[in-house]
Design a protein around this motif. Structure first.
Motif, short mmCIF file in Angstrom:
data_model
loop_
_atom_site.label_atom_id
_atom_site.label_comp_id
_atom_site.label_asym_id
_atom_site.label_seq_id
_atom_site.Cartn_x
_atom_site.Cartn_y
_atom_site.Cartn_z
N LYS A 114 2.99 0.78 -1.26
CA LYS A 114 1.66 0.74 -1.88
C LYS A 114 1.67 0.08 -3.26
O LYS A 114 0.64 -0.41 -3.71
CB LYS A 114 1.08 2.15 -2.00
CG LYS A 114 0.50 2.66 -0.71
CD LYS A 114 0.09 4.10 -0.79
CE LYS A 114 -1.17 4.35 -1.54
NZ LYS A 114 -1.59 5.76 -1.48
N GLU A 115 2.81 0.05 -3.90
CA GLU A 115 2.88 -0.56 -5.23
C GLU A 115 2.53 -2.05 -5.16
O GLU A 115 2.15 -2.65 -6.15
CB GLU A 115 4.26 -0.34 -5.85
CG GLU A 115 4.31 -0.50 -7.33
CD GLU A 115 3.42 0.46 -8.11
OE1 GLU A 115 2.40 -0.02 -8.68
OE2 GLU A 115 3.72 1.65 -8.18
N TRP A 116 2.64 -2.63 -3.97
CA TRP A 116 2.23 -4.03 -3.77
C TRP A 116 0.76 -4.20 -4.09
O TRP A 116 0.33 -5.26 -4.53
CB TRP A 116 2.50 -4.44 -2.32
CG TRP A 116 2.06 -5.82 -1.99
CD1 TRP A 116 2.75 -6.96 -2.24
CD2 TRP A 116 0.85 -6.21 -1.38
NE1 TRP A 116 2.04 -8.05 -1.81
CE2 TRP A 116 0.86 -7.62 -1.27
CE3 TRP A 116 -0.27 -5.53 -0.90
CZ2 TRP A 116 -0.19 -8.34 -0.71
CZ3 TRP A 116 -1.31 -6.25 -0.35
CH2 TRP A 116 -1.26 -7.63 -0.26
N LEU A 117 0.00 -3.13 -3.89
CA LEU A 117 -1.45 -3.20 -4.13
C LEU A 117 -1.76 -3.29 -5.61
O LEU A 117 -2.86 -3.66 -5.99
CB LEU A 117 -2.13 -1.96 -3.53
CG LEU A 117 -1.94 -1.78 -2.03
CD1 LEU A 117 -2.48 -0.42 -1.59
CD2 LEU A 117 -2.59 -2.91 -1.26
N ASP A 118 -0.80 -2.94 -6.48
CA ASP A 118 -0.92 -3.00 -7.93
C ASP A 118 -1.86 -1.92 -8.46
O ASP A 118 -2.85 -1.58 -7.86
CB ASP A 118 -1.41 -4.39 -8.37
CG ASP A 118 -1.32 -4.56 -9.87
OD1 ASP A 118 -0.44 -3.95 -10.49
OD2 ASP A 118 -2.14 -5.31 -10.42
N ASN A 119 -1.50 -1.42 -9.59
CA ASN A 119 -2.30 -0.43 -10.31
C ASN A 119 -2.62 0.82 -9.48
O ASN A 119 -3.72 1.35 -9.57
CB ASN A 119 -3.59 -1.06 -10.85
CG ASN A 119 -3.31 -2.06 -11.92
OD1 ASN A 119 -2.36 -1.91 -12.70
ND2 ASN A 119 -4.10 -3.12 -11.97
N VAL A 120 -1.67 1.26 -8.69
CA VAL A 120 -1.86 2.52 -7.97
C VAL A 120 -1.79 3.62 -9.03
O VAL A 120 -0.81 3.71 -9.78
CB VAL A 120 -0.76 2.73 -6.90
CG1 VAL A 120 -0.96 4.04 -6.18
CG2 VAL A 120 -0.73 1.56 -5.93
N PRO A 121 -2.82 4.45 -9.13
CA PRO A 121 -2.83 5.49 -10.15
C PRO A 121 -1.64 6.45 -10.00
O PRO A 121 -1.25 6.79 -8.88
CB PRO A 121 -4.15 6.23 -9.91
CG PRO A 121 -4.99 5.28 -9.13
CD PRO A 121 -4.04 4.45 -8.33
N ILE A 122 -1.10 6.89 -11.11
CA ILE A 122 0.05 7.78 -11.11
C ILE A 122 -0.24 9.05 -10.30
O ILE A 122 0.61 9.52 -9.55
CB ILE A 122 0.50 8.12 -12.54
CG1 ILE A 122 1.17 6.90 -13.17
CG2 ILE A 122 1.44 9.31 -12.57
CD1 ILE A 122 1.64 7.10 -14.59
N ASP A 123 -1.45 9.60 -10.43
CA ASP A 123 -1.77 10.82 -9.69
C ASP A 123 -1.74 10.58 -8.18
O ASP A 123 -1.32 11.46 -7.42
CB ASP A 123 -3.15 11.35 -10.09
CG ASP A 123 -3.14 11.98 -11.48
OD1 ASP A 123 -2.04 12.29 -11.98
OD2 ASP A 123 -4.23 12.16 -12.06
N GLU A 124 -2.15 9.40 -7.73
CA GLU A 124 -2.09 9.07 -6.31
C GLU A 124 -0.64 8.94 -5.85
O GLU A 124 -0.27 9.43 -4.77
CB GLU A 124 -2.84 7.76 -6.04
CG GLU A 124 -2.88 7.37 -4.59
CD GLU A 124 -3.69 6.11 -4.33
OE1 GLU A 124 -3.40 5.44 -3.32
OE2 GLU A 124 -4.58 5.78 -5.14
N ILE A 125 0.19 8.33 -6.67
CA ILE A 125 1.61 8.20 -6.33
C ILE A 125 2.26 9.57 -6.24
O ILE A 125 3.00 9.87 -5.31
CB ILE A 125 2.34 7.30 -7.35
CG1 ILE A 125 1.83 5.86 -7.26
CG2 ILE A 125 3.85 7.36 -7.13
CD1 ILE A 125 2.31 4.96 -8.39
#
Length: 191
Positions: A114-125
């Motif tokens: 999912k990090e490929w999507l860029d700017n994945v919120p920390i809470d979602e990670i």
């Protein structure tokens, strides 16, 4: 030394009820006549093309692939994963839940794409990691024997390629900020 291999459970076969011929039909291809692939996967010379365009949900096929991986001397498999309730999660869940899965005894872990999507919120990670730990690794409480660990910690690979929008030099510190973000997540989530 331990040796791992990346595994991409992205493909739907002819009979896949979720997405028939998923990824095989990319680029305008029309399976089984034409297909999207750099090679045609061969498990047996006697199979028809329709059978060789495998389905990542088919446990017999996945088990054959895992056995071939094991025979090659590989110790662990890194499964591409795009998040909870995605095609890749469904494929991994089927493998994980199958009574016949993992006859090769391989260890398995997640490649967090999912990090490929860029700017994945920390809470979602963090939520995704909680899901992975609960669903697959055993949450370090009731360890799942299939999940790959090093030094008693769950192993998680993270996609870390600079997104296209940053490749023109818009953000020279993208990689270091991503590293800082994941260092904080790793400490907080004990991975």
């Amino acid at each position: 030394m331990v040796l791992g291999i990346f595994y991409y459970p992205w493909y739907g076969g002819k009979g896949n009820k979720e997405v028939p011929y998923r990824h095989w039909k990319d680029g305008g291809h029309k399976p089984p006549h034409t297909w999207n692939s750099r090679y045609l996967p061969t498990i047996s010379e006697s199979e028809q093309v329709e059978e060789r365009l495998y389905d990542s949900f088919d446990q017999e096929t996945v088990n054959k692939q895992m056995e071939l991986i094991s025979q090659a001397g590989i110790n662990f498999v890194v499964w591409s994963w795009w998040g909870n309730d995605t095609f890749s999660d469904h494929a991994l869940s089927r493998f994980w839940e199958s009574k016949t899965s993992n006859p090769s005894g391989l260890k398995h872990c997640i490649y967090y794409e999912k990090e490929w999507l860029d700017n994945v919120p920390i809470d979602e990670i963090k939520s995704d990691i909680d899901y992975i730990k609960t669903r697959y690794s055993g949450n370090n409480l009731t360890d799942n024997e299939k999940y790959f660990k090093l030094d008693n910690k769950d192993v998680l690979f993270v996609y870390n390629s600079t997104p296209i929008k940053y490749r023109s030099g818009k953000s020279e510190n993208y990689q270091s900020s991503l590293a800082d973000k994941w260092c904080k997540i790793r400490t907080d989530k004990e991975i």
